[in-house]
Design a protein around this motif. Structure first.
Motif, short mmCIF file in Angstrom:
data_model
loop_
_atom_site.label_atom_id
_atom_site.label_comp_id
_atom_site.label_asym_id
_atom_site.label_seq_id
_atom_site.Cartn_x
_atom_site.Cartn_y
_atom_site.Cartn_z
N GLN A 18 -62.16 23.60 44.21
CA GLN A 18 -62.50 23.55 42.78
C GLN A 18 -61.90 22.31 42.12
O GLN A 18 -62.55 21.69 41.28
CB GLN A 18 -62.03 24.82 42.11
N TYR A 21 -64.08 19.32 43.06
CA TYR A 21 -65.35 19.24 42.33
C TYR A 21 -65.11 18.95 40.85
O TYR A 21 -65.91 18.27 40.21
CB TYR A 21 -66.17 20.51 42.52
N TRP A 62 -75.32 22.70 43.88
CA TRP A 62 -76.49 22.97 43.04
C TRP A 62 -76.38 22.25 41.72
O TRP A 62 -75.30 22.06 41.19
CB TRP A 62 -76.80 24.45 42.89
N LYS A 64 -78.49 22.34 38.02
CA LYS A 64 -79.55 23.01 37.26
C LYS A 64 -79.97 22.11 36.11
O LYS A 64 -79.12 21.62 35.36
CB LYS A 64 -79.00 24.34 36.73
N PHE A 92 -83.82 23.75 39.99
CA PHE A 92 -82.56 23.71 40.73
C PHE A 92 -82.66 22.66 41.84
O PHE A 92 -83.68 22.57 42.50
CB PHE A 92 -82.26 25.08 41.35
N GLN A 123 -76.55 20.88 34.38
CA GLN A 123 -75.28 21.52 34.71
C GLN A 123 -75.12 21.54 36.23
O GLN A 123 -76.09 21.79 36.96
CB GLN A 123 -75.28 22.94 34.19
N THR A 124 -73.93 21.24 36.68
CA THR A 124 -73.66 21.31 38.11
C THR A 124 -72.40 22.16 38.32
O THR A 124 -71.64 22.40 37.39
CB THR A 124 -73.50 19.91 38.72
N ALA A 125 -72.22 22.61 39.54
CA ALA A 125 -71.05 23.47 39.82
C ALA A 125 -70.60 23.26 41.24
O ALA A 125 -71.29 22.62 42.05
CB ALA A 125 -71.42 24.93 39.60
N ASP A 126 -69.43 23.79 41.55
CA ASP A 126 -68.92 23.68 42.92
C ASP A 126 -69.58 24.75 43.79
O ASP A 126 -70.45 25.50 43.34
CB ASP A 126 -67.40 23.81 42.93
N GLY A 129 -69.11 28.23 42.36
CA GLY A 129 -69.52 28.41 40.97
C GLY A 129 -68.37 28.53 40.00
O GLY A 129 -68.56 28.91 38.84
N ARG A 132 -67.82 24.42 36.37
CA ARG A 132 -69.15 24.05 35.86
C ARG A 132 -69.01 22.79 35.03
O ARG A 132 -68.17 22.71 34.14
CB ARG A 132 -69.74 25.17 35.03
#
Lengths: 371, 446
Positions: A18, A21, A62, A64, A92, A123-126, A129, A132
């Motif tokens: 985390q 990211y 991912w 979005k 996505f 929006q992106t995430a590790d 999740g 964010r």
């Protein structure tokens, strides 16, 4: 004990992932989107391209992207959510390191207008999740102009305004037309040398010059009324469907007029983005139609000048001009205008609404014609 | 006439859908040790309930716009009444199965009412037929596991009838589409469709007959396969449990209990609740695979392409072919940004490793044009490492103009550039001084 160590290792891995990211997730990631064309006609399809680039070693698990489009721009396939005047299209992406994805969607333009992508939330995430990160789009493309389509009806222009190709003779003009001869006369001081008829001069013994006619291209004044109900009816709302049908009739009328080699002036009581009613300059030739259609694409049917005032202000027809009024209904104002200009044509787009009995043609909406 | 046939066919498809529940009922009744006749009674009861729901939907559909709450309540209420009737008439011993029966009948009532609103073309879609096939195969297989001597005559007969109905429905639908698209008359019907469906039916009949003949062999094989899978799954579970507990004794006990569980499963027939759960899980798995088959296929393909591109990147090969993926109304074009024209300075570290390998190769080569061109490209790479923006699109003379500032070595650069132009554009071998100049520049840069 082993279980505890395993749990600690897993927790440490999660925290490290985390942190990684959170620090590098959004670095060197670029998102842009836009329409592939700037001009299309109502009912046609264009392409909406989204490009995501990841120029770093760390992949994106991912991303979005939620695009806000006008509700009239409908994806040809796939899902979208409509709220009010907006349409939300979500996508996505999974992007590897040093790679990119170009996503292309087919978008159908359901109505005329000038549209653009009004918003893009990225929006992106590790992997898990937990982190964010919101990004902004580097480019959301330019506007796309959707021109109104033709009504696809039979000929709209009355017969008396058709099949009269070419120029017409006029009483006064700044220059004469060398293609139209008007006989010969004696030379007068100031006549240009190129017009001297030398053979005839030798024959008669005095200088004679050729005379030329004065001509002008025919001009058609197209008056478009987008007010769908008369003021007497008390209805304040606009029947959008009928107004759009009237505009499509106007498009067909303009197409026919251009094919007949008219120069056209288009006036409408619908307002342009500046708040003023539409009045174009006199244009002819191949450039005329696209310019008129562009104006119609921008036309608002919600803000209007009242029909009576519109005819008073823009309805004056000069003697060397023909005129067509395209309106959803006729009333005493239209009757007064027709009495003043009896050669003008009136086309009514609403079914059974020619109360003043003025219409040269009544062309109702296809789906309402049987009502 | 055709409209009447189509209506009759619609009802036939509806009936076939209800009869597709027969194997499920047969399985439940078989494991509850109830007679085969009661299966038919239950099936007819379900048919009655579903047709009642259909009639209800047909009569009340126009009222929905006016009184939606009332209509919904009526569906719910009559469904509950049907469920209550099922509770009372349930042939199963115990309250639990009576509740299950009531819920099942309530669900059938609701489904029957909703089937009316589903488009006919959706009802006869091949996916629906696939689901019916699964409904026939899985419960029948489960009955086989427990009883190799069970009779499957009615399942086979019903399956054949349902297949016939679906084939005829497909045939009609195909003819309708053909007529609409071509504007043809009825006497010009495509005979190929009918012939194709007959062939399909024959193939299905043959397959079902073969299964009936070989049922004992297949049943034994499937049962052995299941036992083996369960046995090894249990062993893996015990090994993982042993890692954390470290207690061999407990693991052995667990193993013993696992084997006794298997034996119990093999012997007893009253554990049908477990079997129903297995069946539901299998159905969910099949549904997920069918529903997301395109995404799954694309995922697998994408995975292999990723590995391929990664390996190509690792070994210094270019893999810049974009590939496309169609799903959800869009097309994806994947781009490899490492293959894009960019500054050499942006090259990732494996390229640097690649450089050293190439330089060693350069040192080993004979004096050929190939060696010269390789040396020149290495020189350009080193130049970009020094901070100069050297793009692959630059011509040799443009590169020369870039290095004009390097006063001392500029003469060497001119010789090298001339030699490169000879090798590249005139296909001539550069002379000795050009190679020496290249060597000295490379050694200086290193």
């Amino acid at each position: 004990m082993e279980l505890l160590i395993l749990v600690v290792i897993i927790a440490a891995a999660v925290i490290a992932e985390q942190a990684l990211y959170a620090r590098l997730g959004a670095k060197n990631v670029r998102y842009r989107c836009g329409f592939s064309t700037e001009l299309l006609t109502e009912g046609e399809e264009t392409e909406l391209a989204e490009i995501v680039e990841n120029r770093k070693l760390l992949p994106i698990p991912w991303l979005k992207a939620e695009l806000t489009l006008p509700r009239q721009m409908q994806p040809a396939a796939g899902e979208s959510v409509v709220t009010g005047n907006d349409r939300f299209v979500t996508g996505f992406f999974v992007v590897r390191s040093y790679s990119g994805i170009r996503r292309v969607r087919k978008i159908k333009a359901n109505a005329r207008g000038i549209y653009r992508i009004t918003g893009a939330r990225i929006q992106t995430a590790d992997l898990l999740g937990g982190v964010r990160i919101s990004l902004s789009a580097s480019d959301t493309g330019s506007t796309v102009t959707v021109l109104p389509r033709s009504a696809q009806a039979d000929a709209v222009l009355p017969v008396r305004l058709r099949r009269r190709t070419g120029e017409q003779l006029v009483r006064s003009s700044l220059v004469t037309d060398p293609f139209f001869s008007a006989g010969v006369r004696s030379y007068e001081a100031g006549d240009p040398m190129q017009r001297i008829h030398w053979k005839l001069a030798a024959h008669t013994g005095e200088l004679m010059v050729r005379q030329e006619e004065k001509t002008a291209k025919r001009c058609l004044l197209v008056l478009l009324n987008v007010q769908t109900d008369s003021e007497r009816s008390g209805t304040r709302t606009v029947d959008t469907s009928l107004a759009e049908h009237t505009i499509r009739l106007c498009v067909q009328c303009l197409e026919e007029a251009c094919a007949e080699e008219y120069t056209v002036i288009l006036c409408s009581n619908g307002c342009m983005p500046g708040g003023e009613p539409l009045r174009t300059i006199e244009t002819g030739g191949s450039a005329a139609l696209p310019m008129q259609l562009q104006s119609l694409a921008e036309l608002s049917t919600q803000h209007q000048l009242p029909f009576r005032q519109f005819l008073d202000r823009y309805g004056a027809v000069s003697p060397d001009m023909s005129a067509v009024l395209i309106t959803p209904y006729t009333d005493d104002a239209a009757a007064a205008w027709k009495t003043q200009y009896p050669d003008a044509a009136v086309i009514v787009s609403g079914y059974g609404r020619d109360e003043a009995q003025l219409a040269d043609a009544v062309i109702p909406e296809p789906e309402r014609s049987e009502a | 006439m055709r409209a009447v046939q189509r209506t009759l066919l619609h009802f036939a498809v509806f009936t076939a859908l209800v009869f597709s529940l027969y194997p499920l009922l047969a399985m439940v009744f078989h494991y509850s040790r109830l007679s085969a006749g009661s299966v038919w009674l239950a099936q007819l009861f379900l048919l009655l309930v579903s047709f009642a729901a259909l009639t209800h939907a047909i009569f009340i559909r126009r009222q929905y716009r006016k009184k939606p709450v009332l209509v919904n309540l009526s569906f719910f209420g009559i469904g509950l009444l049907s469920g209550a009737a099922a509770w009372v008439l349930s042939p199963f011993p115990g309250v639990f199965m009576a509740v299950i029966s009531a819920i099942a009948v309530f669900a059938v009532y609701q489904a029957g009412a909703r089937l009316f609103f589903i488009e006919y073309d959706s009802l006869i879609h091949p996916y629906v037929y696939t689901a019916i096939c699964m409904l026939y195969i899985v419960p029948s297989a489960i009955i086989w596991f427990g009883d190799h001597d069970a009779s499957f005559l009615w399942q086979a007969v019903l399956f054949l009838i349902i297949s016939c109905i679906f084939a005829v429905a497909h045939n009609f639908s195909g003819i309708d589409i053909a007529l609409q698209s071509q504007g043809a008359e009825e006497e010009h019907l495509p005979k190929g469709l009918l012939r194709h469906n007959r062939l399909l039916l024959c193939a299905f009949g043959a397959a079902v007959g073969l299964l009936l003949l070989m049922r004992s062999v297949i049943g034994t094989f499937l049962w052995t396969l299941l036992k083996t899978v369960l046995h090894y799954a249990g062993r893996i579970f015990l090994w993982i449990a042993g890692l954390f507990t470290g207690n061999e004794k407990e693991a052995a006990e667990l193993e013993e209990s696992e084997s006794s569980f298997l034996q119990q499963t093999a012997v007893t027939r009253n554990e049908w609740v477990t079997l129903i759960c297995t069946l539901i899980l299998a159905a969910i798995a099949v549904f997920v695979i069918i529903r997301y088959r395109r995404r799954i296929t694309e995922g697998i393909r994408n995975f292999f392409r990723s590995i391929r591109s990664w390996l190509a990147w690792l070994f210094g090969r270019s893999y810049d072919t974009p590939f496309r993926m169609e799903a959800g109304g869009y097309t994806d074009y994947h781009m490899d940004l490492t293959a894009e024209e960019s500054d050499f300075a942006d090259l990732p570290s494996p390229e640097k490793v690649h450089y050293r390998r190439l330089y060693r190769k350069y040192r080993r080569m004979e004096h050929t044009a190939e060696k010269y061109r390789l040396g020149y490209s290495l020189l350009l790479y080193r130049l970009s490492q020094d901070g100069l923006s050297v793009k692959p699109s630059l011509s040799p003379q443009e590169v020369l103009a870039l290095v004009q500032a390097e006063g001392e070595t500029f003469a060497l650069w001119k010789t090298v550039t001339y030699g490169y132009e000879q090798a590249r554009y005139r296909e001539q071998l550069p002379d000795g001084p050009a190679f020496s100049a290249l060597d000295s520049l490379l050694s200086e840069k290193l």
